[in-house]
Design a protein around this motif. Structure first.
Motif, short mmCIF file in Angstrom:
data_model
loop_
_atom_site.label_atom_id
_atom_site.label_comp_id
_atom_site.label_asym_id
_atom_site.label_seq_id
_atom_site.Cartn_x
_atom_site.Cartn_y
_atom_site.Cartn_z
N LYS A 1 -4.85 2.56 -0.05
CA LYS A 1 -4.63 2.62 -1.49
C LYS A 1 -3.31 1.93 -1.84
O LYS A 1 -2.33 2.06 -1.11
CB LYS A 1 -4.61 4.06 -1.99
N LYS A 2 -3.33 1.26 -2.96
CA LYS A 2 -2.16 0.51 -3.43
C LYS A 2 -1.60 1.18 -4.68
O LYS A 2 -2.35 1.66 -5.51
CB LYS A 2 -2.58 -0.93 -3.77
N SER B 1 -5.71 6.57 4.38
CA SER B 1 -6.47 7.79 4.68
C SER B 1 -7.56 7.48 5.69
O SER B 1 -8.24 6.46 5.58
CB SER B 1 -7.11 8.35 3.41
N LYS C 1 -3.89 11.55 6.52
CA LYS C 1 -3.36 10.72 5.43
C LYS C 1 -1.90 10.38 5.71
O LYS C 1 -1.11 11.24 6.04
CB LYS C 1 -3.47 11.46 4.10
N TYR D 1 0.84 -1.19 0.00
CA TYR D 1 0.00 0.00 0.00
C TYR D 1 0.88 1.25 0.00
O TYR D 1 1.97 1.27 0.53
CB TYR D 1 -1.00 0.02 1.16
N SER D 2 0.36 2.29 -0.63
CA SER D 2 1.10 3.55 -0.73
C SER D 2 0.45 4.67 0.08
O SER D 2 1.07 5.71 0.29
CB SER D 2 1.19 3.98 -2.20
N GLU D 3 -0.78 4.43 0.55
CA GLU D 3 -1.49 5.48 1.27
C GLU D 3 -2.54 4.88 2.19
O GLU D 3 -3.22 3.93 1.83
CB GLU D 3 -2.17 6.42 0.27
N GLU E 1 -9.47 4.39 4.13
CA GLU E 1 -9.09 3.91 2.80
C GLU E 1 -7.63 3.47 2.80
O GLU E 1 -6.79 4.17 3.36
CB GLU E 1 -9.24 5.01 1.75
#
Length: 167
Positions: free
Chosen positions: A164-165, A28, A116, A24-26, A162
């Motif tokens: 996010k990938k 939130s 985030k 994952y990059s994020e 959330e």
């Protein structure tokens, strides 16, 4: 949360994901720290939570927001693990909590905030309502593992989470 004195995540009121997340990059989170019960107030977004066995979640990283009567005034990146790995997993008071980086911030109680965590180019950055509050080198090559939401001494309302990938 009552003090269990095992691993750090148990010392908070926590919701943890049932599965690991990879690549994952994020992360939130839209949240509102609605009410301080007593001081100090602590709100964590733990990530890269891993276990050597079963549900013994000693090892993790977390963005930690902390403050007092008037609001949150500090953000930090922490890591936790077992202090003495030769001891059995069920050994009390065998945890190590390390503050990797910290800075001041301002979060008021009773307001919605968009938090985030962004992983990019070997760094981890934390944003409050799109404003960078903390950035530092992330000590690991990967950030796989479970994620969680945790609080101590405060009531928290979570609206959205959330993961996010990718870039």
């Amino acid at each position: 949360a009552s003090p269990w004195n095992y691993y750090e995540l148990l010392e908070y009121n926590s919701i943890i994901s049932l599965q690991d997340f990879q690549g994952y990059s994020e992360i939130s989170v839209t949240a509102n720290i609605t009410e301080r019960i007593q001081s100090p107030v602590e709100f964590l977004i733990p990530f890269a939570i891993t276990s050597e066995s079963g549900s013994w979640f000693y090892r993790m990283y977390a963005i930690k927001l902390s403050g007092g009567f008037w609001g949150i005034n500090k953000v930090s990146l922490i890591s936790t693990d077992r202090n003495d790995k030769s001891q059995p997993l069920a050994t009390k008071d065998n945890r190590l909590v390390k503050e990797i980086a910290s800075d001041s911030c301002k979060v008021k109680y009773g307001r919605d905030y968009n938090f985030k965590i962004l992983f990019e180019n070997g760094d981890v950055s934390f944003f409050i309502n799109e404003q960078k509050a903390l950035s530092c080198n992330f000590p690991e090559k990967t950030n796989h593992g479970r994620i969680a939401i945790s609080s101590k001494n405060a009531k928290v309302s979570i609206d959205k989470v959330e993961v996010k990938k990718g870039p």
